[in-house]
Design a protein around this motif. Structure first.
Motif, PDB file in Angstrom:
ATOM      1  N   LYS A   1       0.836  -1.210   0.000  1.00 17.81           N
ATOM      2  CA  LYS A   1       0.000   0.000   0.000  1.00 17.81           C
ATOM      3  C   LYS A   1       0.868   1.257   0.000  1.00 17.81           C
ATOM      4  O   LYS A   1       0.550   2.251  -0.682  1.00 17.81           O
ATOM      5  N   LYS A   2       1.973   1.221   0.731  1.00 16.27           N
ATOM      6  CA  LYS A   2       2.882   2.365   0.790  1.00 16.27           C
ATOM      7  C   LYS A   2       3.478   2.665  -0.584  1.00 16.27           C
ATOM      8  O   LYS A   2       3.545   3.825  -1.017  1.00 16.27           O
TER       9      LYS A   2
ATOM     10  N   GLN B   1       1.336   7.399  -6.375  1.00 17.74           N
ATOM     11  CA  GLN B   1       0.088   8.163  -6.573  1.00 17.74           C
ATOM     12  C   GLN B   1      -0.877   7.412  -7.500  1.00 17.74           C
ATOM     13  O   GLN B   1      -1.490   7.995  -8.402  1.00 17.74           O
TER      14      GLN B   1
ATOM     15  N   LYS C   1       0.836   4.165  -2.904  1.00 13.07           N
ATOM     16  CA  LYS C   1       0.578   5.558  -2.535  1.00 13.07           C
ATOM     17  C   LYS C   1       1.715   6.465  -2.994  1.00 13.07           C
ATOM     18  O   LYS C   1       1.493   7.592  -3.437  1.00 13.07           O
ATOM     19  N   GLN C   2       2.976   5.978  -2.871  1.00 12.31           N
ATOM     20  CA  GLN C   2       4.125   6.757  -3.328  1.00 12.31           C
ATOM     21  C   GLN C   2       4.045   7.053  -4.823  1.00 12.31           C
ATOM     22  O   GLN C   2       4.446   8.130  -5.276  1.00 12.31           O
TER      23      GLN C   2
END
Length: 446
Positions: A390-391, A397, A394-395
């Protein structure tokens, strides 16, 4: 009976010793030769058991006849009890599946093997094929062509988990789509992923792609295939993404995608997709060669399945059901250490980055859909991979559609979305709810 017991008592110690030595030898063979010592934690228990049995067999040579008779009765009783339990587990599991399926569908659970149904269907349709996954071609490093799909325009036998074998007619490129979808002027959804995207083990129109077609009343294409990991998915996107695609849905399965990626990174051809942005196998124009390669693979798969059927009949002798049951009740600290799952590292990040950039360059929207595994809802679950993936998403975008949080976690019992609440892919209702959530989120983002 008395004569038989006397014979058993007379030869008991010697046979018991031979059996114990055989068990130790077989354990050594499996542990050190078949698995090259890589599963020593798993086989440690069998080493200890066989050594204890050898010690007991040696002691039995020196005990008096009364104690030996008692020992024989105890051992025979234990053997009888354990195999009775094995038979009951197997029968109960089959009974639950059969009864549940009959009450729900009014049909009997199909107990045929995949070879049986293949041979039956082959009698009336010579074009019937078995599933050949792109993953299976990775083992042959001499091939100059790596198929990313199956055989085209064929009735394809998929799998069984819901009481029936899922079967689909493959399209012109060997994927699970109505062939006419490729002729649409605009493709609302293009899906890439593994067996869940491929639609194991349900039929159209109950798979994710078909439900999306129904909900949107627009076209959708499915490039998913069982066993695909991130690099195979990216390669498929590179080969089959067309200008008329509006939304690309990247389905990630937490159960094995990172494990599959590790294997895929060993492929010379797949690495070319990472190293060269202009590389292509031109697969759309090589379907005849793909079909030929898959037909050769089917012949090998047929032999493999025949051998597997033979070994499956031996499962009851190996007490597979009892061992599985006992394993579930062993505290974690006493269980064999499992191979740690690969982390979502730089290669995973790079593949997602390239996939996103390719999609945006195509003027399409890119979504990451996170699919949870059965174990998450059956026992304590390590969420480390979930947070790491998930990280990264998200990074980059990338819109993150969390099926665990959005669908399964909201269910009173998430296991209801799996076949008979047992380990497997999603059932019809599970696939439907996943597709509905994906449709809602992507529609809201228009």
């Amino acid at each position: 009976i008395n004569e038989m017991l006397n014979f058993i008592k007379k030869e008991f110690s010697l046979n018991f010793l031979f059996f114990s030595i055989f068990l130790l030898t077989y354990t050594f063979y499996k542990s050190e030769i078949v698995w090259s010592g890589n599963k020593i934690d798993y086989y440690r228990f069998y080493y200890i058991l066989s050594i204890l049995l050898i010690a007991t067999a040696i002691i039995s040579f020196f005990i008096n006849e009364k104690i030996k008779s008692l020992l024989i009765k105890i051992i025979f009783f234990l053997f009888f009890l354990v195999y009775l339990i094995e038979f009951c587990i197997i029968s109960y599991d089959g009974f639950v599946r059969t009864l549940t399926h009959y009450l729900k569908e009014g049909k009997s659970y199909d107990t045929r093997s995949i070879l049986d149904i293949y041979n039956n269907l082959k009698q009336n349709d010579s074009q019937v094929k078995l599933i050949i996954r792109p993953q299976s071609h990775l083992k042959n490093t001499e091939k100059k062509l790596l198929p990313l799909s199956g055989i085209s325009n064929s009735k394809t036998i998929h799998c069984i988990e819901n009481g029936y074998y899922s079967i689909y007619q493959s399209d012109r490129y060997g994927f699970n789509n109505p062939d006419s979808e490729w002729d649409e002027k605009e493709i609302e959804y293009l899906l890439v992923g593994d067996s869940y995207t491929h639609s194991a083990c349900v039929n159209r129109p109950n798979d994710i792609t078909s439900v999306l077609r129904t909900l949107s009343n627009k076209s959708a294409l499915n490039l998913g295939y069982g066993g695909n990991g991130p690099l195979l998915q990216y390669a498929g996107l590179r080969e089959y993404l067309s200008k008329n695609v509006k939304n690309v849905l990247w389905f990630y399965y937490e159960g094995n995608d990172l494990i599959n990626l590790n294997n895929e990174l060993e492929s010379t051809i797949l690495n070319k997709y990472l190293d060269n942005s202009n590389f292509s196998q031109d697969l759309k124009n090589k379907q005849k060669k793909i079909d030929d390669l898959c037909n050769i693979a089917i012949e090998k798969e047929f032999t493999t399945l025949e051998n597997r059927n033979i070994y499956k009949k031996l499962d009851i002798l190996k007490l597979s059901a009892v061992r599985t049951l006992l394993y579930n009740y062993v505290p974690d600290k006493y269980r064999p250490k499992q191979q740690s799952r690969p982390k979502a590292g730089e290669k995973f990040y790079e593949i997602l980055r390239l996939a996103k950039n390719l999609t945006l360059k195509n003027n399409s929207k890119f979504y990451f859909v996170y699919l949870p595994e059965y174990s998450r809802y059956k026992s304590d679950y390590d969420n480390t991979d979930y947070h790491e993936v998930k990280k990264i998403v998200k990074q980059l975008q990338i819109p993150f559609i969390d099926i665990h949080a959005e669908v399964f976690e909201k269910e009173k019992n998430p296991l209801n979305l799996f076949p008979f609440k047992l380990k497997g892919h999603f059932n019809v209702n599970g696939y439907k709810k996943v597709a509905e959530k994906v449709y809602k989120i992507t529609s809201d983002n228009k």
